[in-house]
Write an enzyme that holds these catalytic residues in place. Structure first.
Site, PDB file in Angstrom:
ATOM      1  N   ARG A 186       0.817  -1.218   0.000  1.00  0.00           N
ATOM      2  CA  ARG A 186       0.000   0.000   0.000  1.00  0.00           C
ATOM      3  C   ARG A 186       0.852   1.271   0.000  1.00  0.00           C
ATOM      4  NH1 ARG A 186      -3.404  -2.416   3.987  1.00  0.00           N
ATOM      5  NH2 ARG A 186      -5.450  -2.936   3.153  1.00  0.00           N
ATOM      6  N   GLY A 187       2.124   1.152   0.319  1.00  0.00           N
ATOM      7  CA  GLY A 187       3.002   2.327   0.347  1.00  0.00           C
ATOM      8  C   GLY A 187       3.338   2.786  -1.066  1.00  0.00           C
TER       9      GLY A 187
ATOM     10  N   VAL B 242       6.258   2.809  -2.795  1.00  0.00           N
ATOM     11  CA  VAL B 242       7.048   1.841  -3.574  1.00  0.00           C
ATOM     12  C   VAL B 242       6.188   0.611  -3.870  1.00  0.00           C
ATOM     13  CG1 VAL B 242       9.074   0.328  -3.560  1.00  0.00           C
ATOM     14  CG2 VAL B 242       9.245   2.648  -2.619  1.00  0.00           C
TER      15      VAL B 242
ATOM     16  N   THR C 288       0.012  -5.617   7.962  1.00  0.00           N
ATOM     17  CA  THR C 288       0.436  -5.513   9.365  1.00  0.00           C
ATOM     18  C   THR C 288      -0.730  -5.111  10.258  1.00  0.00           C
ATOM     19  OG1 THR C 288       1.094  -3.240   8.945  1.00  0.00           O
ATOM     20  CG2 THR C 288       2.846  -4.904   8.841  1.00  0.00           C
ATOM     21  N   SER C 289      -1.853  -4.680   9.664  1.00  0.00           N
ATOM     22  CA  SER C 289      -2.938  -4.150  10.501  1.00  0.00           C
ATOM     23  C   SER C 289      -4.340  -4.632  10.111  1.00  0.00           C
ATOM     24  CB  SER C 289      -2.918  -2.619  10.442  1.00  0.00           C
ATOM     25  OG  SER C 289      -3.027  -2.213   9.090  1.00  0.00           O
TER      26      SER C 289
ATOM     27  N   GLN D  12       7.702  -2.906   3.079  1.00  0.00           N
ATOM     28  CA  GLN D  12       7.088  -2.419   4.313  1.00  0.00           C
ATOM     29  C   GLN D  12       8.020  -1.486   5.086  1.00  0.00           C
ATOM     30  OE1 GLN D  12       3.911  -3.117   5.314  1.00  0.00           O
ATOM     31  NE2 GLN D  12       4.163  -1.906   7.179  1.00  0.00           N
TER      32      GLN D  12
ATOM     33  N   ARG E 259      20.809  -4.585   3.451  1.00  0.00           N
ATOM     34  CA  ARG E 259      21.678  -4.348   2.285  1.00  0.00           C
ATOM     35  C   ARG E 259      23.130  -4.743   2.524  1.00  0.00           C
ATOM     36  NH1 ARG E 259      19.491   1.510   0.740  1.00  0.00           N
ATOM     37  NH2 ARG E 259      17.463   0.851  -0.053  1.00  0.00           N
TER      38      ARG E 259
ATOM     39  N   CYS F  68      18.120   4.431  -3.924  1.00  0.00           N
ATOM     40  CA  CYS F  68      17.647   4.940  -5.216  1.00  0.00           C
ATOM     41  C   CYS F  68      18.695   5.740  -6.002  1.00  0.00           C
ATOM     42  CB  CYS F  68      16.406   5.799  -4.988  1.00  0.00           C
ATOM     43  SG  CYS F  68      16.553   6.847  -3.541  1.00  0.00           S
TER      44      CYS F  68
ATOM     45  N   HIS G 147      15.009  11.596  -9.086  1.00  0.00           N
ATOM     46  CA  HIS G 147      16.251  12.047  -8.460  1.00  0.00           C
ATOM     47  C   HIS G 147      17.239  12.394  -9.581  1.00  0.00           C
ATOM     48  CE1 HIS G 147      14.817  10.909  -4.640  1.00  0.00           C
ATOM     49  NE2 HIS G 147      15.595   9.891  -4.347  1.00  0.00           N
TER      50      HIS G 147
ATOM     51  N   GLN H  38      12.812   7.779  -9.135  1.00  0.00           N
ATOM     52  CA  GLN H  38      13.364   7.092  -7.963  1.00  0.00           C
ATOM     53  C   GLN H  38      12.450   5.974  -7.470  1.00  0.00           C
ATOM     54  OE1 GLN H  38      12.928   7.147  -4.387  1.00  0.00           O
ATOM     55  NE2 GLN H  38      11.043   8.361  -4.229  1.00  0.00           N
TER      56      GLN H  38
HETATM   57  N1  HSE Z   1      16.869   7.596   0.515  1.00  0.00           N
HETATM   58  C1  HSE Z   1      16.104   8.052  -0.582  1.00  0.00           C
HETATM   59  C2  HSE Z   1      15.758   9.499  -0.429  1.00  0.00           C
HETATM   60  C3  HSE Z   1      14.848   7.263  -0.734  1.00  0.00           C
HETATM   61  O1  HSE Z   1      15.761   9.980   0.701  1.00  0.00           O
HETATM   62  O2  HSE Z   1      15.488  10.151  -1.407  1.00  0.00           O
HETATM   63  C4  HSE Z   1      14.805   6.428  -1.955  1.00  0.00           C
HETATM   64  O3  HSE Z   1      15.226   5.118  -1.701  1.00  0.00           O
END
Ligand code: HSE
Length: 354
Positions: free
Chosen positions: A11-12, A14, A38-39, A73, A102, A135, A261, A338
């Site tokens: 739902r976010g 990304v 989660t909810s 999430q 990562r 990103c 970006h 991004q």
């Molecule tokens: N860390 C990145 C930002 C988010 O703050 O733009 C994208 O992964």
């Protein structure tokens, strides 16, 4: 038999971009899809789900029934659930957008147009945890992979111009509020009145600073030596993606673009190369890179977040040798969405690779 796929954090921002891309590419046909929450476990799942109700994202039994889990999430969820799930003996594929895993030794960073051989080796070696990179790092490598392939890059200094969506949905909404608030304060004023107005008031609860008609040269927390975490990620993540050390550093700046970006780069090349060769290497590296002619018209039209946002294009332009020193210093400007190549697309493609 098709593999069971669990989606978490769909739902976010990304997550929604990921689901849209998966729909567009027909990916849901390849898996038995299960949506977790989660909810709201027990409520209806989205239409395209094979499992018709939402599963509990904290239910280890339900999670361990999955062959593949993909999570957008966020890092707190990953930290809470991933370790315990692995310890319980689950040996499925975990694909994650968050930064939490990562730098974990057992994970592989995914950006297949750039590091398919690293991914294939990891799969052969039995790696089961695949993580999307930061990103700006992913977009930088997508733009420059032609130069990396030839071993031409010695180091990179990058100055970023990062979209507000990188700060999350609430920040985007607050930024829209800032636009309106500043708009009211400058409405029907003359140029002198506008530029002499040095005390704009605007809501800054989420963003933590005045971004509208401004910028913020600080992203994320502080690490050592005055560097921000966003700046620290560049070298360590790019090196892990490529499978060899590459030095990258610079200043990461939040600006008022929405999805794309951008980065202004200084590259130290390992040797002197004709500009036309450099342009060919960049432009022909893969199908998503678009080399933009170094002209005012093309630059204004294409090296612009309005051109790349919502697309898989990574635009690269302003390619020229710097007129300082005699040290093979190359100037480049690059940008891309991004949320697509910077986040969702490498994860979506990793699903298909598995
Ligand atoms: N860390 C990145 C930002 C988010 O703050 O733009 C994208 O992964």
């Amino acid at each position: 038999m098709s593999k069971s796929l669990g989606l978490i954090g769909w739902r976010g921002m990304v997550g929604q971009v990921l689901v849209d891309r998966m729909k567009a590419e027909g990916d849901f046909k390849k898996f038995k899809s299960h949506f977790f929450s989660t909810s709201q476990a027990g409520e209806s799942a989205p239409e395209l789900a094979d499992h018709k109700t939402l599963l509990d994202a904290y239910d280890k039994k339900a999670l361990s029934d999955m062959d593949i889990i993909i999570s957008c999430q966020g890092g707190d969820y990953t930290k809470e659930v991933y370790g315990a799930l692995r310890e319980s003996g689950w040996n499925g594929y975990w694909i994650d957008a968050a930064s939490a895993l990562r730098m974990d030794e057992s994970s592989c960073l995914v950006l297949d147009p750039v590091n398919r051989s690293v991914i294939d080796k990891a799969l052969n070696d039995g790696v089961k945890t695949f993580v999307g990179a930061n990103c700006t790092v992913s977009l930088l490598l997508m733009g420059l992979s032609g130069l990396f392939n030839e071993g031409l890059v010695n180091w990179i200094s990058t100055m970023s111009y990062q979209a507000i969506s990188g700060s999350g949905a609430r920040a985007v909404e607050e930024y829209a509020k800032q636009i309106k608030e500043v708009g009211v304060q400058i409405n029907e004023k003359s140029a002198m009145e506008i530029i002499n107005h040095n005390n704009f008031s605007m809501t800054e609860d989420v963003i933590g600073a005045k971004l509208m008609a401004g910028l913020i040269p600080w992203i994320d927390s502080e690490v050592e030596g005055g560097q921000t975490r966003e700046e620290w990620k560049a070298s360590v993540e790019a090196s892990k993606i490529l499978g060899h050390q590459i030095d990258i550093d610079g200043t990461c700046v939040r600006v008022g673009s929405l999805r794309s970006h951008a980065q202004a780069l200084t590259l130290k090349l390992n040797k002197s190369v004709e500009l036309s060769t450099i342009e060919n290497l960049i432009g022909e590296a893969h199908q998503w890179v678009e080399l933009v002619e170094n002209s005012p018209e093309q630059t204004k039209a294409k090296l612009n977040p309005h051109y790349t946002s919502g697309t898989l294009n990574v635009a690269v332009g302003r390619v020229r040798m710097l007129k300082i020193g005699n040290e093979n210093l190359l100037n480049i400007f690059t940008l891309g969405d991004q949320l697509l190549w910077g986040a969702a697309e490498p994860l979506r493609r990793m699903l298909s690779i598995i």
